[in-house]
Scaffold this motif. Sequence first.
Motif, PDB file in Angstrom:
ATOM      1  N   CYS A  45       0.906  -1.202  -0.087  1.00  0.00           N
ATOM      2  CA  CYS A  45      -0.078  -0.089   0.017  1.00  0.00           C
ATOM      3  C   CYS A  45       0.794   1.261   0.134  1.00  0.00           C
ATOM      4  O   CYS A  45       1.905   1.304   0.416  1.00  0.00           O
ATOM      5  N   HIS A  73      -1.274  -5.071   4.469  1.00  0.00           N
ATOM      6  CA  HIS A  73      -2.529  -5.313   4.857  1.00  0.00           C
ATOM      7  C   HIS A  73      -3.794  -5.602   3.816  1.00  0.00           C
ATOM      8  O   HIS A  73      -5.126  -5.494   3.619  1.00  0.00           O
ATOM      9  N   GLU A  74      -3.095  -5.694   2.293  1.00  0.00           N
ATOM     10  CA  GLU A  74      -3.963  -5.869   1.354  1.00  0.00           C
ATOM     11  C   GLU A  74      -3.693  -7.113   0.819  1.00  0.00           C
ATOM     12  O   GLU A  74      -2.683  -7.494   0.259  1.00  0.00           O
ATOM     13  N   GLU A 156      -8.942  -4.457  -0.796  1.00  0.00           N
ATOM     14  CA  GLU A 156      -8.724  -3.109   0.261  1.00  0.00           C
ATOM     15  C   GLU A 156      -8.592  -1.786  -0.604  1.00  0.00           C
ATOM     16  O   GLU A 156      -9.369  -0.830  -0.341  1.00  0.00           O
TER      17      GLU A 156
HETATM   18 ZN    ZN Z   1      -4.062  -0.052   1.516  1.00  0.00          ZN
END
Ligand code: ZN
Length: 352
Positions: A45, A73-74, A156
Motif C-alpha cells: 500500500c 494489509h492488502e 482493500e
Molecule cells: Zn491499503
Amino acid sequence: MKRLYITEIGNSAENIAGRLELREMGKPVPRSDEVLIKVAYSCICGSDGHTVRGSLGDFSDRLRGMLPMTVGHEISGVIESVGENAKRMGFAPGNRVTGSPMQYCGSCVFCHTGKENFCQNKIPRMDGIAEYVCWHMSQVFKLPDDVDLRHGALTEPVSVAFGAAEMVNVRLGSRVAIFGGGGIGQLAAQVARLAGAALVAVIEPVADKRTLALRLGADFTIDPAAEDVKTRSDELTGSLGFDSVIEASGAAVAAAQALDILTPDGDVVYFSMYDPTFMLPLNLFWQQYWQQKHIHGMFNSNDIFPRVTSVLNRLELESLIQREYPLSDYEQAFSDQFTGKYAKVMLKCNDL
Ligand code: ZN
Ligand code: ZN
C-alpha cells in the motif's frame, strides 16, 4: 512461517533508507473468534511505503517508537483453520478470502452508531506481508467464486476508491476529476465509470499512468507538469467545474487545485497520507460563502467490503498489478514501490 517486519524507519527528508527483515516464527493458532489465513498475495500500500521511508514527519517519529513493526494489509488467501466461534459463523478451511486491516470492538459509542471506522478500541492488524495471518472473523470476507486470488488481494484498495467515490456522490451523469494515477486513482476512475459518471478526468504527471488511466476508464487526462490544470478543467467542463473531485495523489499542489476545479455545491474528498505539517489554503469567502463547496475527509470502514467484493469482477484489476515478486524478494518490491512508477506492486506469499 515467515513474516515481514520494519526494523528501522528511514528519513526521506535526509535520504536515509528504512530497513525491512523477513523473520521466521511459529504459525499462529486461531483463537475462538479468529481464522488462520494462508496468504496467497499481499500488495504494498502507499501507506506502507510512507511508513518505511519515514516521510510522515512527527507521525514517523511516533512509529519509530513502535519498532519492530509488521507491515501490509492488502491480502488474499485461503483459510487453513478456524476457531470455534468463527466456525459457528460459517468460516471453514478452504474458504477463499480477503480482509480489512481493522478490527473493531463492536461495543463503543462509534461502533453502536454505525461509525465503526472511528472505533475507540480499534486494533489495526498490519501484518499482511507474511505467509500466514491470523485475523478476527469480523475483518475477513469471502471472495466470490469468479474472483481469483490475485485480484482479491486488491479488495482493500478498491474499497478505498469505492468509499471515496461514494463520499463525493459520484452518480449517473457526474463530472469526476481524480488527482493521482496510482493504484487508488486508477481504481477510482474505474469505479466512477461503473457508477455512471459522464466525464472522468485523471490528473497525473507520469505519462505511463496517464496512458493506463485512458485505457481503464478515464475520458481525458491532464498532465499537471505541462498543462494548466484549471484552464484544462474549464475546457473539459464548459467552465462549470467538476461535480466530484477525488484527491488521491497526496501532493500539496493537487490538494489546493482540487478545490479550484470543483463546481459550486460540489464535493471533494481528501484521504491520502499528506505531509502532517501541510495546511490546505482555503479561501472561505469565495470557496465556501459564494460557492458552498463541500470538503470531505475519509477513513474507510469494514461495512463497505461485502459490496466491494461483489463488484471486483466488474473492474479491470490485472493491469494494475505491474510488478510481482515472491515474498523473499521484498527488498526489490519495496524499492519498486518507492519509485512511484507502478500502480500496484504485489508479493506472492504462497503457491495456492
Ligand atoms: Zn491499503
Ligand atoms: Zn468500537
